[in-house]
Write an enzyme that holds these catalytic residues in place. Structure first.
Site, PDB file in Angstrom:
ATOM      1  N   HIS A  61      37.546  64.935  41.590  1.00  0.00           N
ATOM      2  CA  HIS A  61      38.370  63.946  40.888  1.00  0.00           C
ATOM      3  C   HIS A  61      37.820  62.548  41.126  1.00  0.00           C
ATOM      4  O   HIS A  61      36.934  62.347  41.967  1.00  0.00           O
ATOM      5  CB  HIS A  61      39.835  64.022  41.346  1.00  0.00           C
ATOM      6  CG  HIS A  61      40.036  63.838  42.816  1.00  0.00           C
ATOM      7  ND1 HIS A  61      39.912  62.629  43.453  1.00  0.00           N
ATOM      8  CD2 HIS A  61      40.323  64.724  43.786  1.00  0.00           C
ATOM      9  CE1 HIS A  61      40.153  62.784  44.735  1.00  0.00           C
ATOM     10  NE2 HIS A  61      40.389  64.058  44.980  1.00  0.00           N
TER      11      HIS A  61
HETATM   12  P1  TYD Z   1      43.700  66.363  46.291  1.00  0.00           P
HETATM   13  O1  TYD Z   1      43.619  64.871  46.271  1.00  0.00           O
HETATM   14  O2  TYD Z   1      43.381  67.080  45.033  1.00  0.00           O
HETATM   15  O3  TYD Z   1      42.780  66.929  47.473  1.00  0.00           O
HETATM   16  P2  TYD Z   1      41.182  66.929  47.624  1.00  0.00           P
HETATM   17  O4  TYD Z   1      40.668  65.740  46.938  1.00  0.00           O
HETATM   18  O5  TYD Z   1      40.923  66.891  49.084  1.00  0.00           O
HETATM   19  O6  TYD Z   1      40.662  68.218  47.068  1.00  0.00           O
HETATM   20  O7  TYD Z   1      45.153  66.770  46.793  1.00  0.00           O
HETATM   21  C1  TYD Z   1      45.538  68.111  46.993  1.00  0.00           C
HETATM   22  C2  TYD Z   1      47.069  68.183  46.950  1.00  0.00           C
HETATM   23  O8  TYD Z   1      47.626  67.427  48.016  1.00  0.00           O
HETATM   24  C3  TYD Z   1      47.661  67.645  45.667  1.00  0.00           C
HETATM   25  O9  TYD Z   1      48.709  68.516  45.272  1.00  0.00           O
HETATM   26  C4  TYD Z   1      48.264  66.331  46.041  1.00  0.00           C
HETATM   27  C5  TYD Z   1      48.546  66.464  47.523  1.00  0.00           C
HETATM   28  N1  TYD Z   1      48.322  65.185  48.236  1.00  0.00           N
HETATM   29  C6  TYD Z   1      49.409  64.448  48.672  1.00  0.00           C
HETATM   30  O10 TYD Z   1      50.586  64.845  48.480  1.00  0.00           O
HETATM   31  N2  TYD Z   1      49.191  63.284  49.349  1.00  0.00           N
HETATM   32  C7  TYD Z   1      47.937  62.818  49.582  1.00  0.00           C
HETATM   33  O11 TYD Z   1      47.762  61.724  50.194  1.00  0.00           O
HETATM   34  C8  TYD Z   1      46.811  63.579  49.096  1.00  0.00           C
HETATM   35  C9  TYD Z   1      45.396  63.121  49.302  1.00  0.00           C
HETATM   36  C10 TYD Z   1      47.056  64.757  48.426  1.00  0.00           C
END
Ligand code: TYD
Length: 147
Positions: A61
């Site tokens: 992302h």
């Molecule tokens: P995501 O940002 O997609 O994780 P990564 O980039 O590490 O693969 O987030 C995964 C899930 O966690 C998504 O459902 C949102 C949640 N999340 C939060 O609730 N708070 C946060 O600060 C972060 C980074 C993610």
């Protein structure tokens, strides 16, 4: 009601490796990070990923506004960053070294070593609306930014 987060209108900086202060000590070393002082933004949120199964990847992302600073607090992994035009792969394996990922930068994190911890400092609170999760949508927005 909160305002929707807008895509930025100016191109942001390139991702950059930043070395943090180290207090070397025979009892074990120490590194510290002061918001806005050792990294080029103030952070309001810290999160970390751990227990990542072998072969998995995270990220996938970009953020419209939020800046990130990524550290391999333990172990190692690769961070692939992409501004919509060029890709760069960084290998992180030092607890005192991090990668600043400015907003409008697509990131994928892979090649996690066993037991690694990916620590992230973020400039903003978590906001789902700040994410591009579709690469093509991100690329279209990135291409509109002045070069
Ligand atoms: P995501 O940002 O997609 O994780 P990564 O980039 O590490 O693969 O987030 C995964 C899930 O966690 C998504 O459902 C949102 C949640 N999340 C939060 O609730 N708070 C946060 O600060 C972060 C980074 C993610």
């Amino acid at each position: 009601m909160t305002e929707p987060i807008a895509a930025p209108t100016t191109r942001r900086a390139r991702p950059q490796i930043i070395d943090l202060p180290r207090v070397l000590d025979a009892r074990g070393n120490l590194t510290f990070i002061e918001s806005g002082r050792h990294i080029p933004f103030t952070f309001t949120r810290v999160y970390y990923t751990y227990d990542v199964p072998g072969g998995e990847s995270r990220g996938g992302h970009a953020h419209k506004q939020c800046h990130s600073f990524v550290i391999a607090a333990s172990g190692s992994f690769d961070v692939v960053v992409d501004d919509g035009f060029t890709q760069e792969r960084f290998f992180l394996n030092r607890s005192y070294r991090g990668l600043w990922i400015p907003s409008m930068t697509w990131r994928e994190i892979d090649n996690f070593s066993s037991g690694s911890v990916c620590l992230v400092l973020a400039s903003d609170f978590y906001e789902a609306d700040d994410y591009y999760r579709d690469y093509d949508e991100f690329k279209r927005a990135a291409e509109k930014l002045p070069r």
